[in-house]
Design a protein around this motif. Structure first.
Motif, PDB file in Angstrom:
ATOM      1  N   GLY A  55     -27.250 -21.750  14.359  1.00  0.00           N
ATOM      2  CA  GLY A  55     -26.273 -21.536  15.423  1.00  0.00           C
ATOM      3  C   GLY A  55     -25.638 -22.843  15.832  1.00  0.00           C
ATOM      4  N   LYS A  59     -21.991 -24.625  14.621  1.00  0.00           N
ATOM      5  CA  LYS A  59     -21.031 -25.036  15.657  1.00  0.00           C
ATOM      6  C   LYS A  59     -20.715 -26.519  15.559  1.00  0.00           C
TER       7      LYS A  59
ATOM      8  N   GLN B  61     -26.400 -24.897  22.724  1.00  0.00           N
ATOM      9  CA  GLN B  61     -26.101 -25.338  21.361  1.00  0.00           C
ATOM     10  C   GLN B  61     -24.987 -26.374  21.280  1.00  0.00           C
TER      11      GLN B  61
END
Lengths: 169, 85
Positions: A55, A59, B61
């Motif tokens: 993830g 990104k 993230q």
């Protein structure tokens, strides 16, 4: 801008063919392949395990490739990074960039690799005769990134951890 | 506030956990304060998350600063400097 994280190997020739297919404006392709060495810091390396942060990895690579696109007039870019168990001679990473002229492709390819080395969440654990060990981050990698006018993330108190450009600090 | 914690590589191994949900007291509002809060568990937590230790942090993230605000349901990760490529 294709980005792939995979355990399988890749074929440089097939990947580059696909990247520049139907792109007659492309006059330059620069590709970098990183491979597993059998020696690191004076110790024999029998193999390694590559861990990542699913993830966030994708990104961060998208941000990195986006930064390269913003800086140079490139046509397309491809990043493939392998994870899981690898052994000496194996391919680890492919960065391929297409552009009209070579200067942009050379620079963007090197920039993406330098950025990836310090910002994309991958970690290597080597198997050595003394046992398994996590690879330490290299100062030279931070220095390589600094060449592009980007200050790498730094540990420590009062830490103003560098974020990727375009992010909120 | 409830958040998800993620740990990777040598940090994950040292702590013996990869992921957990945690309820934060009201005064814990930033990634740096989460790190400090977890240090108070003592033992290996105090050691691995110590100030000055080479550690990277992410929130949802994205690379984070100690001052990055956390929010309900967010994902906060701690890991060593990266070594891919």
């Amino acid at each position: 801008m294709p980005i792939r994280i995979q355990t399988e190997d890749f074929d440089l020739s097939a990947e580059v063919s696909r990247l520049r297919a139907s792109q007659p404006q492309v006059g330059a392709v620069v590709a970098f392949v990183g491979t597993v060495r059998d020696m690191n810091e004076g110790t024999i390396v029998a193999g390694m395990e590559l861990e990542h942060y699913p993830g966030m990895t994708e990104k961060s690579l998208e941000v990195i490739v986006g930064q390269a696109r913003a800086r140079w007039d490139i046509v397309d870019a491809l990043v493939i990074h392998r994870v899981g168990p690898l052994k000496p001679l194996d391919q680890i990473v492919l960065v391929a960039v297409t552009s009209k002229h070579r200067g942009e492709a050379f620079a963007a390819c090197e920039f993406i690799m330098d950025y990836l080395k310090t910002q994309a969440p991958f970690w290597k654990k080597e198997q050595t005769p003394e046992g398994a060990r996590w690879v330490d981050a290299r100062v030279t990698d931070d220095q390589a990134l600094a060449r592009w006018g980007v200050s790498p993330a730094r540990p420590g108190p009062g830490n103003t951890e560098a974020s990727l450009p375009g992010e909120e600090a | 506030m409830n958040i998800q914690l993620r740990f990777f590589a040598s940090v994950r191994e040292a702590l013996g956990t990869a992921q957990e949900g945690v309820d934060l007291p009201e005064h814990v509002r930033t990634v740096g304060e989460v790190r400090e809060f977890l240090r108070q568990r003592g033992d290996v937590w105090a050691e691995v998350l110590a100030e000055g230790r080479a550690l990277r942090m992410a929130c949802n993230q994205q690379m984070a600063n100690p001052g990055t605000l956390v929010s309900e349901g967010c994902e906060v990760a701690f890991f060593p400097p990266v070594t891919g490529g």
